[in-house]
Design an enzyme around this catalytic site. Structure first.
Site, PDB file in Angstrom:
ATOM      1  N   PHE A 143       0.845  -0.916   0.020  1.00 29.31           N
ATOM      2  CA  PHE A 143       0.163  -0.004   0.052  1.00 29.31           C
ATOM      3  C   PHE A 143       1.169   1.273   0.094  1.00 29.31           C
ATOM      4  CE2 PHE A 143      -2.834   3.237   2.251  1.00 29.31           C
ATOM      5  CZ  PHE A 143      -3.802   2.971   1.669  1.00 29.31           C
ATOM      6  N   LEU A 145       1.327   4.837   0.243  1.00 30.89           N
ATOM      7  CA  LEU A 145       0.840   6.121   0.358  1.00 30.89           C
ATOM      8  C   LEU A 145       1.876   7.282   0.947  1.00 30.89           C
ATOM      9  CD1 LEU A 145      -1.785   8.120   0.784  1.00 30.89           C
ATOM     10  CD2 LEU A 145      -2.134   7.314   3.034  1.00 30.89           C
ATOM     11  N   PRO A 148       8.726  10.464   1.001  1.00 31.94           N
ATOM     12  CA  PRO A 148       9.816  10.684   1.616  1.00 31.94           C
ATOM     13  C   PRO A 148       9.600  12.084   2.525  1.00 31.94           C
ATOM     14  CG  PRO A 148      10.431   9.885  -0.451  1.00 31.94           C
ATOM     15  CD  PRO A 148       9.127  10.046  -0.439  1.00 31.94           C
ATOM     16  N   HIS A 150       6.429  13.477   2.864  1.00 28.38           N
ATOM     17  CA  HIS A 150       4.957  13.758   3.305  1.00 28.38           C
ATOM     18  C   HIS A 150       4.381  12.195   3.822  1.00 28.38           C
ATOM     19  CE1 HIS A 150       5.310  16.684   0.139  1.00 28.38           C
ATOM     20  NE2 HIS A 150       4.542  17.418   0.796  1.00 28.38           N
ATOM     21  N   ARG A 257      -5.614   0.720  11.304  1.00 28.57           N
ATOM     22  CA  ARG A 257      -5.493   0.975  12.811  1.00 28.57           C
ATOM     23  C   ARG A 257      -6.206   0.062  13.656  1.00 28.57           C
ATOM     24  NH1 ARG A 257      -6.411   7.122  10.706  1.00 28.57           N
ATOM     25  NH2 ARG A 257      -4.296   7.633  10.178  1.00 28.57           N
ATOM     26  N   GLN A 293       7.845  -5.991  47.153  1.00 26.21           N
ATOM     27  CA  GLN A 293       6.745  -5.108  47.087  1.00 26.21           C
ATOM     28  C   GLN A 293       6.756  -4.464  45.664  1.00 26.21           C
ATOM     29  OE1 GLN A 293       6.187  -2.759  50.434  1.00 26.21           O
ATOM     30  NE2 GLN A 293       5.503  -4.826  51.819  1.00 26.21           N
ATOM     31  N   GLU A 377       0.819   4.675  10.483  1.00 27.51           N
ATOM     32  CA  GLU A 377      -0.785   4.915  10.457  1.00 27.51           C
ATOM     33  C   GLU A 377      -1.157   6.003  11.613  1.00 27.51           C
ATOM     34  OE1 GLU A 377      -2.432   0.890  10.199  1.00 27.51           O
ATOM     35  OE2 GLU A 377      -0.705   0.259   8.935  1.00 27.51           O
TER      36      GLU A 377
END
Length: 398
Positions: A143, A145, A148, A150, A257, A293, A377
């Site tokens: 995919f 989208l 470099p 943006h 996502r 603890q 993402e």
């Protein structure tokens, strides 16, 4: 007559302390256990070596095996896809990322990005051409989208497509593309005179190349590539006909996502279980460190955030299955669960001490992988602004 006694609660289960499994039906459990068993057999014995070497050998064979499990395009219907529920897909993502984020990324990019784009926005001919082979793992998809220059602002992408007679000609570059160099088809988004459009670019098309990105310190057992498009000529029917504008790629990202909301909890669970086992057996000052603890406080806090995150994922999954999910709600889950998963890994590492940095244990590997999951993402800042806008009604993006 004496009042009937209340039913006796089941024993406390450290692996499911608040009884989330009660929300699952037998088919949900069967799918989860099948994916968990596959990951235990095919990934866990080898993942530390793959991570150390910075490669994912046999990725095509792994993809075919995942296809045979029905894990590719799992929540899509028809064309060889499993048609599973969103919750079932989420459970699969959790189990895959409990093995390694790179394996879950392979499945997520294949199904929730590349296949989803074709299934949602493609023509009937495109669906028939690509989806059955992708569902079977015979064809790997990617995919394209991010570029470099943006990432968070895809509206500024420089990759463009122009009409030339009956063809399209694409020019540009995409960056940080999972599966890129092994993909048989790339879904590439580009600027056109009509707005942003999606194109199906088969591997081997003249002018198209996908050099692999190396020297990564995160997602090392994953194929990450650059996509180079140098006057790539495509026929008119290569464009996704039902997607114009940013709404197309952003809806794909929202679908992916959702899987991260679950997957991050898989990485967190693996780190927590490693720390819990270590605390029970590692002795200092004459007794197991789990008896101190401060260690117990760490384990209790990690368990709280882990199972709250899983419960949130379940809730978003049920909303998705009911057709009531919103993108802002997925941002809520991604922002919370990845952030808490990283903190769980870091706290687990403190319990393991020096051993926490060793690949003998999964903790540092998961922590390093989650640094990528945190960013891709949608960065933390982007999801904060999505929620900020939803809460206030004011847009702070620009």
């Amino acid at each position: 007559m004496p009042a009937p006694s209340a039913p006796k609660p089941p024993p406390f289960d450290p692996g499911d302390p608040i009884g989330i499994d009660d929300l699952l039906d037998p088919e949900d459990l069967a799918i989860r256990d099948t994916v968990r068993g596959w990951a235990a057999d095919r990934v866990l014995p080898y993942i530390a070596e793959w991570f150390e070497r910075g490669e994912l050998p046999g990725i095509r064979e792994l993809a075919r095996e995942l296809g045979s499990l029905g894990a590719l395009g799992m929540s899509l219907t028809g064309y060889g896809c499993a048609g599973a529920t969103a919750v079932q897909y989420g459970l699969a993502c959790l189990e895959l990322e409990a093995a390694d984020s790179g394996i879950r990324s392979l499945v997520s990019v294949q199904g929730s990005l590349a296949m989803y784009a074709i299934h949602r926005f493609g023509s009937e001919e495109q669906k028939r051409q690509w989806l059955p082979g992708m569902a079977a793992g015979e064809i790997i998809g990617c995919f394209g989208l991010t570029e470099p220059d943006h990432g968070s602002d895809p509206s500024g992408m420089r990759t463009h497509a122009r009409r030339d007679g009956g063809d399209w000609v694409l020019t540009g570059r995409k960056m940080w593309i999972t599966n890129g160099s092994v993909a048989g088809v790339a879904v590439v988004w580009a600027q056109t005179d009509e707005g942003i459009r999606g194109f199906l670019v088969p591997a081997g098309t003249p002018g198209f190349s996908a050099p692999e990105i190396t020297h990564k310190w995160s997602l090392r057992a994953s194929v990450t590539s650059e996509l180079v498009l140098d006057d790539v000529r495509l026929p008119a029917d290569a464009v996704l006909p039902e997607a114009t504008g940013l709404r197309g790629p952003l809806s794909c990202l929202s679908h992916a996502r959702y899987g991260i909301v679950w997957g991050a909890m898989g990485a967190a669970r693996a780190a927590f279980e490693s720390a819990l086992q270590y605390a029970r057996t590692r002795e200092q000052f004459g007794r197991p460190i789990g008896g101190f603890q401060l260690t117990q406080a760490k384990l209790a806090d990690m368990a709280l955030e882990l199972h709250k995150g899983i419960l949130l994922a379940h809730h978003l999954g049920r909303r998705t299955d009911a057709g009531r999910i919103r993108a802002e709600q997925i941002s809520f889950g991604k922002l919370n669960n990845v952030r808490e998963a990283i903190e769980i890994c870091r706290t687990s590492r403190t319990i393991l001490g020096a051993n926490g940095i060793s690949l003998e244990y999964p903790v540092m590997r998961h922590a390093a992988n989650l640094e990528s999951v945190l960013t891709y993402e949608g960065t933390v800042e982007m999801h904060q602004l999505v929620l900020g806008k939803a809460l206030t009604g004011l847009d702070a993006f620009r």
